[in-house]
Scaffold this motif. Structure first.
Motif, PDB file in Angstrom:
ATOM      1  N   ARG A 103      43.257  15.223 -12.897  1.00  0.00           N
ATOM      2  CA  ARG A 103      44.758  15.028 -12.595  1.00  0.00           C
ATOM      3  C   ARG A 103      45.564  15.301 -14.120  1.00  0.00           C
ATOM      4  O   ARG A 103      46.470  15.996 -13.899  1.00  0.00           O
ATOM      5  N   ARG A 104      44.973  14.862 -15.007  1.00  0.00           N
ATOM      6  CA  ARG A 104      45.590  15.156 -16.292  1.00  0.00           C
ATOM      7  C   ARG A 104      45.615  16.819 -16.586  1.00  0.00           C
ATOM      8  O   ARG A 104      46.508  17.126 -16.920  1.00  0.00           O
ATOM      9  N   ASN A 105      44.576  17.354 -16.159  1.00  0.00           N
ATOM     10  CA  ASN A 105      44.467  18.876 -16.402  1.00  0.00           C
ATOM     11  C   ASN A 105      45.506  19.597 -15.398  1.00  0.00           C
ATOM     12  O   ASN A 105      46.123  20.476 -15.828  1.00  0.00           O
ATOM     13  N   THR A 143      35.662   8.141 -10.921  1.00  0.00           N
ATOM     14  CA  THR A 143      36.878   7.932 -11.128  1.00  0.00           C
ATOM     15  C   THR A 143      37.405   8.819 -12.556  1.00  0.00           C
ATOM     16  O   THR A 143      38.492   9.365 -12.649  1.00  0.00           O
ATOM     17  N   ILE A 144      36.452   8.807 -13.259  1.00  0.00           N
ATOM     18  CA  ILE A 144      36.930   9.559 -14.893  1.00  0.00           C
ATOM     19  C   ILE A 144      36.927  10.913 -14.481  1.00  0.00           C
ATOM     20  O   ILE A 144      37.994  11.509 -14.908  1.00  0.00           O
ATOM     21  N   GLU A 145      36.267  11.600 -13.587  1.00  0.00           N
ATOM     22  CA  GLU A 145      36.509  13.067 -13.448  1.00  0.00           C
ATOM     23  C   GLU A 145      37.959  13.165 -12.383  1.00  0.00           C
ATOM     24  O   GLU A 145      38.669  14.291 -12.876  1.00  0.00           O
TER      25      GLU A 145
END
Length: 45
Positions: free
Chosen positions: A10-12, A3-5
């Motif tokens: 998505r943020r990147n 989930t963190i990846e």
């Protein structure tokens, strides 16, 4: 993929999309905007 990846990816992708939008809006000529558009279409998000 964790989930963190996924959140990080998505943020990147959003950060890159904002940078491309800024570059397109500040490009002085249409040919430069075309180059930026081609570059951004070839990127894999």
């Amino acid at each position: 993929m964790s989930t963190i990846e996924r959140i990080r990816n998505r943020r990147n992708a959003k950060r890159d999309a904002r940078a491309i939008e800024r570059a397109l809006s500040s490009a002085p000529t249409q040919s430069m905007r075309n180059e930026i558009a081609i570059f951004s279409q070839q990127r894999v998000f």
